[in-house]
Enzyme design. Structure first.
Site, PDB file in Angstrom:
ATOM      1  N   SER A 140       0.825  -1.207   0.000  1.00  8.47           N
ATOM      2  CA  SER A 140       0.000   0.000   0.000  1.00  8.47           C
ATOM      3  C   SER A 140       0.860   1.258   0.000  1.00  8.47           C
ATOM      4  CB  SER A 140      -0.916   0.011   1.210  1.00  8.47           C
ATOM      5  OG  SER A 140      -1.744  -1.123   1.200  1.00  8.47           O
TER       6      SER A 140
HETATM    7  C1  LIG Z   1      -3.180  -4.293  -0.255  1.00  2.96           C
HETATM    8  S1  LIG Z   1      -2.524  -5.897  -0.104  1.00  2.96           S
HETATM    9  C2  LIG Z   1      -1.690  -5.894   1.465  1.00  2.96           C
HETATM   10  C3  LIG Z   1      -0.742  -4.779   1.676  1.00  2.96           C
HETATM   11  C4  LIG Z   1       0.207  -4.971   2.826  1.00  2.96           C
HETATM   12  N1  LIG Z   1      -0.442  -4.980   4.103  1.00  2.96           N
HETATM   13  C5  LIG Z   1       1.321  -3.937   2.817  1.00  2.96           C
HETATM   14  O1  LIG Z   1       2.407  -4.227   3.320  1.00  2.96           O
HETATM   15  O2  LIG Z   1       1.126  -2.841   2.324  1.00  2.96           O
HETATM   16  C6  LIG Z   1      -3.977  -6.861   0.240  1.00  2.96           C
HETATM   17  C7  LIG Z   1      -3.702  -8.305   0.545  1.00  2.96           C
HETATM   18  O3  LIG Z   1      -4.856  -8.860   1.148  1.00  2.96           O
HETATM   19  C8  LIG Z   1      -4.836 -10.234   0.872  1.00  2.96           C
HETATM   20  N2  LIG Z   1      -6.154 -10.808   1.156  1.00  2.96           N
HETATM   21  C9  LIG Z   1      -7.310 -10.656   0.454  1.00  2.96           C
HETATM   22  N3  LIG Z   1      -8.301 -11.355   1.034  1.00  2.96           N
HETATM   23  C10 LIG Z   1      -7.766 -11.966   2.126  1.00  2.96           C
HETATM   24  C11 LIG Z   1      -8.292 -12.829   3.113  1.00  2.96           C
HETATM   25  N4  LIG Z   1      -9.574 -13.217   3.095  1.00  2.96           N
HETATM   26  N5  LIG Z   1      -7.454 -13.264   4.078  1.00  2.96           N
HETATM   27  C12 LIG Z   1      -6.163 -12.888   4.099  1.00  2.96           C
HETATM   28  N6  LIG Z   1      -5.603 -12.078   3.179  1.00  2.96           N
HETATM   29  C13 LIG Z   1      -6.405 -11.619   2.206  1.00  2.96           C
HETATM   30  C14 LIG Z   1      -4.433 -10.287  -0.593  1.00  2.96           C
HETATM   31  O4  LIG Z   1      -3.915 -11.566  -0.939  1.00  2.96           O
HETATM   32  C15 LIG Z   1      -3.403  -9.160  -0.657  1.00  2.96           C
HETATM   33  O5  LIG Z   1      -2.105  -9.670  -0.579  1.00  2.96           O
END
Ligand SMILES: C[S@@+](CC[C@H](N)C(=O)[O-])C[C@H]1O[C@@H](n2cnc3c(N)ncnc32)[C@H](O)[C@@H]1O
Length: 394
Positions: A63
């Site tokens: 992000s």
């Molecule tokens: C915006 S990214 C994460 C950004 C991260 N926190 C950072 O360091 O900036 C969103 C993540 O959420 C994960 N995600 C989506 N649905 C999810 C779920 N039900 N459980 C766990 N992770 C999930 C996706 O695989 C993706 O990698």
């Protein structure tokens, strides 16, 4: 990057507490995003996409620093805390670890094994071996490491799974990009007795949650057009055929007299309409198919609504000689005139009562708890929860 985040007017700047600023200065972001060059890695306002899927497009990113700093601040993180991050990029978990320090504990969970493998590798390579990385659907939280002082969710959530509330300590914080009526806000909640109460709400955008608690919005192509798509998050029009050919009826234009400066945030106007105007939706227009049946200012996002056979969307026009715009309504349908008046009235109500204010207090109750529907609060019922919006009264 940090200097840019400190400039006046940056969304969430009030949450850039010294301990968060220090973490941003200490964790080398570029080492966690080897796929980006230095300029991209330290762009304060842009995410870096890290995984693309053939079917779904982008599914993971690191992000934007502005969003990460804001959410850590909304969570009011302090040294010694135990924190769960939902969605793993590596860098944000390292920031959290830096803030909670050696007496704190960080768990990060992602549904995608490629993403957790990447996060594990980068955290180990950069001195954050203590962060626990778990591959699982975060709809169930991560029970083994609970309870948490804070849970920070980094994927757009349409609902709050019960596990997130259950796995918080009493008085714990949940920060989540929450989607209601097609609008996403990063909401800081505090939990008491199983009920979440908002303490902050800031505009943001996020990739949607996948897994058991994913939620598809209802896309509705407006009858008689190829290009106009209405996005309904909480239920679509009951009788869509009433809207067949609505855009062929004469358009009614109403100007509200409400003007806003070009850079003034209008997130509470959007939320006010979303929570007070039945049939609220977000309109997008496909430029490739555009026939000019509607003329929004922004084809990718316009506030709109339907009611019976009527359809309306909000527009703006420049105020001559001023760096501001006036809000207006374009309406179509059998009672377009009245509908345009009603929508315009809500814009004026926002201007009079809510503009510049904090926005609604949002509470999230378990679905098993009946909510008082006779109160002034607006209620949205989701899969696991009732969500109430209580607008300040003057
Ligand atoms: C915006 S990214 C994460 C950004 C991260 N926190 C950072 O360091 O900036 C969103 C993540 O959420 C994960 N995600 C989506 N649905 C999810 C779920 N039900 N459980 C766990 N992770 C999930 C996706 O695989 C993706 O990698």
């Amino acid at each position: 990057m940090v200097e840019a985040l400190r400039r006046p007017g940056v969304v969430g700047g009030e949450f850039l507490f010294p301990r968060i600023e220090q973490a941003l200065r200490e964790v080398p972001r570029h080492l966690f995003i080897p796929e980006a060059d230095l300029e991209q890695a330290y762009d304060p306002f842009s995410p870096v996409m890290t995984k693309r899927d053939e079917e779904q497009g982008f599914v993971s990113s690191v992000s934007a620093p502005q969003i990460q700093a804001m959410m850590l601040g909304q969570a009011e993180l302090r040294p010694g805390q135990r924190v769960l991050e939902v969605g793993s990029g590596g860098y944000n978990a390292a920031l959290i670890a830096e803030v909670v320090g050696p007496d704190g504990e960080v768990t990060t969970v992602d549904i995608d094994p490629d993403i957790t493998a990447r996060a594990r590798r980068l955290l180990d390579a950069n001195g954050h071996e203590r962060v626990r990385v778990v591959t699982a659907d975060a709809a169930h939280g991560v029970e083994e490491d609970a309870p948490y002082d804070a849970i920070i969710v980094t994927a757009g959530a349409w609902d709050i799974p019960p596990a997130w509330v259950e796995q918080l300590v009493e008085g714990g914080r949940l920060v989540v990009p929450f989607r209601v009526h097609g609008l996403t806000r990063s909401i800081g909640f505090v939990e008491h007795d199983g009920v979440l109460r908002s303490t902050s709400s800031l505009i943001c955008g996020f990739l949607p949650m996948q897994g058991a608690d994913s939620h598809a919005e209802t896309l509705f192509r407006l009858g008689g057009t190829e290009e106009v798509v209405l996005r309904f998050e909480e239920g679509a029009p009951e009788d869509p055929h009433l809207l067949d050919d609505v855009v062929r009826t004469p358009r009614v234009d109403r100007w509200t007299g409400v003007t806003v400066a070009l850079r003034e945030p209008i997130d509470t106007l959007q939320s006010y309409l979303a929570t007070t105007l039945p049939g609220f939706c977000v309109m997008t227009v496909d430029p490739a198919l555009d026939t000019g049946s509607v003329t929004p200012n922004n084809p990718r996002f316009s506030m709109a609504a339907v009611e019976g056979g009527d359809f309306a969307y909000l527009v703006t026009r420049r105020v001559p000689g001023a760096a501001s715009v006036e809000y207006g309504v374009h309406a179509f349908g059998p009672t377009a005139m009245e509908f345009a008046e009603r929508v315009g009235l809500l814009v004026r109500e926002w201007d009079r009562d809510q503009r510049g204010g904090p926005g609604p207090e949002i509470r999230v109750y378990p679905i098993s708890v009946p909510v008082d529907r006779s109160s002034e609060d607006r209620v949205v019922t989701k899969r696991h929860t009732h969500v109430t919006f209580s607008w300040p009264t003057s």
